[in-house]
Scaffold this active site. Structure first.
Site, short mmCIF file in Angstrom:
data_model
loop_
_atom_site.label_atom_id
_atom_site.label_comp_id
_atom_site.label_asym_id
_atom_site.label_seq_id
_atom_site.Cartn_x
_atom_site.Cartn_y
_atom_site.Cartn_z
N ARG A 165 0.96 -1.08 -0.12
CA ARG A 165 -0.01 -0.04 -0.01
C ARG A 165 0.95 1.15 -0.13
NH1 ARG A 165 2.43 2.14 3.75
NH2 ARG A 165 0.75 3.75 3.47
N GLY A 166 0.25 2.59 -0.08
CA GLY A 166 0.91 3.64 -0.24
C GLY A 166 1.13 3.88 -1.80
N ALA A 167 0.71 5.21 -2.27
CA ALA A 167 0.65 5.56 -3.74
C ALA A 167 1.91 5.26 -4.42
CB ALA A 167 0.46 6.93 -3.82
N ASN B 69 -5.75 12.38 0.07
CA ASN B 69 -4.75 11.49 1.05
C ASN B 69 -5.40 10.64 2.09
OD1 ASN B 69 -2.13 10.73 1.80
ND2 ASN B 69 -2.01 11.99 3.54
N LYS B 70 -4.90 9.84 2.91
CA LYS B 70 -5.73 9.03 3.81
C LYS B 70 -6.45 9.83 4.82
CE LYS B 70 -5.42 5.47 4.38
NZ LYS B 70 -6.44 4.59 3.58
N ASP C 63 -2.03 10.88 -2.53
CA ASP C 63 -2.33 9.89 -3.34
C ASP C 63 -2.80 10.45 -4.91
OD1 ASP C 63 -2.81 8.76 -0.53
OD2 ASP C 63 -3.01 7.15 -2.05
N ARG D 241 -7.55 -0.67 -6.70
CA ARG D 241 -7.69 0.64 -5.85
C ARG D 241 -7.79 1.93 -6.95
NH1 ARG D 241 -4.34 1.39 -0.72
NH2 ARG D 241 -6.41 2.23 0.01
N GLN E 289 -2.38 2.78 9.94
CA GLN E 289 -1.10 2.68 9.17
C GLN E 289 0.03 3.60 9.92
OE1 GLN E 289 -3.89 3.07 7.89
NE2 GLN E 289 -3.81 2.41 5.52
O1 MRU Z 1 -4.56 3.26 2.13
P1 MRU Z 1 -3.05 3.53 2.20
O2 MRU Z 1 -2.46 2.85 3.41
O3 MRU Z 1 -2.66 3.04 0.78
O4 MRU Z 1 -3.11 5.08 2.37
C1 MRU Z 1 -1.83 5.62 1.97
C2 MRU Z 1 -1.66 7.13 2.11
O5 MRU Z 1 -2.76 7.75 2.29
C3 MRU Z 1 -0.34 7.73 1.92
O6 MRU Z 1 -0.39 8.81 2.40
C4 MRU Z 1 -0.35 8.03 0.48
O7 MRU Z 1 -0.47 6.93 -0.44
C5 MRU Z 1 1.23 8.75 0.03
S1 MRU Z 1 2.39 7.50 -0.04
C6 MRU Z 1 3.90 7.83 -0.23
#
Ligand code: MRU
Length: 353
Positions: A50-52, A251-252, A241, A93, A200
């Site tokens: 996970r993470g963009a 973002n999250k 994201d 996603r 997270q």
């Molecule tokens: O649902 P996730 O854990 O994939 O969400 C991740 C985030 O919101 C991060 O802040 C974002 O992807 C940036 S990662 C460098």
């Protein structure tokens, strides 16, 4: 160097692709080898990876691994299967632009190549996935270099979710300035929001910052206002994201709360990301598709039911911070300030040169 201590989200070695299963962190560090498109799709959907930027890297390698079985087919058929599989992986996603960006880059590479054999083309695509990974490493290092200039001795830094090594190739986006400042010998404290519902911040950010030797303090999401009101926070740095053309930023979930609070307490609020997160096809935050996730993530905590049976639940995985609450974007090209409509477009042109 901090880099040596950090976990890696995606490993591709000798043609084998593995993801660190982040749903098991921080208790277990287990790498799972990925073989089929279905397995890769599920690993992304279930947030094992996970993470963009990391899901972009996972999608690129995942696509390459998935189409290896077609290397003896004619090139037309190979490209047709590549596109079909790419579309499928993209649908795992919706919010982070990095996934479709990386998968489409692999597909475009194939379409712009002139190989007569699918086998040769496959090796070209493997190289392209490696390029995406290696470019991301450099980008993260540059984000760290520019972002570290915002961190002074005795600073308190608040971050939300995990935009660290676990979310990219290496170092992170929001956490890269922190690692760079640490390497530079600066002293500061980081406050990590736990980031409900999937934690997270508690499971991943606290874990990787602690492993790297950063002074990190975990807080629940609803403690950010308290921390700010007590003067503990000098700057907020988060990841993102997808950034719309006007600077509205997904973002999250909970990031917008932090931005509103930072604005109230007059604390600078920065979003860190590679320029590939800027999506000028999406005009404003209203046009960003927000992923809605399963209700059990809210009604249960650590496998224990914490809400009545049949509870109605709203579970958006992301929110959109309005551009006027964002002090600047920390990118591989430097820090981008408003007006975003002009300055983000300029950055995209820089990237295409
Ligand atoms: O649902 P996730 O854990 O994939 O969400 C991740 C985030 O919101 C991060 O802040 C974002 O992807 C940036 S990662 C460098």
């Amino acid at each position: 160097m901090v880099t040596d201590k950090l976990p890696k989200a995606v490993i591709y070695k000798d043609g084998k692709l593995s993801f660190l299963d982040q749903t098991k962190l921080p208790m277990y560090e287990i790498y799972e080898e990925q073989h089929t498109p279905e397995q890769i799709y599920n690993s992304i959907k279930m947030l094992k990876v996970r993470g963009a930027p990391a899901i972009g890297i996972a999608g690129a390698y995942g696509l390459v691994v998935s189409v290896k079985k077609y290397i003896n087919e004619p090139v037309d058929k190979f490209i047709m299967e590549l596109k079909k599989t790419g579309e499928y992986l993209n649908s795992s996603r919706p919010t982070a632009v990095n996934l479709s960006w990386a998968v489409n880059r692999i597909i475009q590479r194939a379409e712009n190549s002139f190989f007569n054999s699918s086998n040769e083309l496959w090796y070209e695509l493997e190289r392209e996935a490696e390029n995406i990974y290696n470019e991301d490493k450099k980008i993260c290092a540059n984000i760290g270099r520019y972002g570290a200039e915002l961190i002074y001795d005795n600073f308190g830094i608040l971050t939300h979710c995990n935009a660290g090594a676990l979310a990219v190739s290496e170092l992170g986006t929001a956490l890269s300035p922190i690692y760079t400042a640490l390497n530079e010998g600066k002293t500061f404290k980081v406050y990590a929001d736990e980031t409900r519902p999937l934690l997270q911040g508690a499971r991943l950010t606290s874990y990787e910052l602690q492993t790297a030797g950063v002074d990190v303090t975990l807080i629940c999401d609803n403690m950010a206002a308290y921390a700010m009101s007590k003067g503990l926070i000098d700057v907020v740095i988060v990841g993102c994201d997808r950034v719309a053309a006007n600077g509205d930023t997904a973002n999250k979930i909970g990031t917008m709360n932090v931005a509103v609070l930072a604005n109230y307490f007059k604390i600078p609020f920065y979003a860190a990301c590679p320029s590939s997160t800027f999506d000028n096809m999406t005009l404003t935050g209203n046009d960003i598709v927000i992923e809605l996730r399963d209700s059990s993530e809210v009604t249960h905590f650590g496998g224990v039911q914490t809400a009545p049976d049949n509870m109605k639940v709203l579970n958006p995985a992301f929110d959109v911070t309005p551009n006027e609450l964002i002090t600047g974007f920390i990118t591989e090209y430097g820090i981008i300030k408003p007006p975003y409509v002009i300055n983000l477009e300029n950055i995209l042109h820089k990237g295409r040169k």
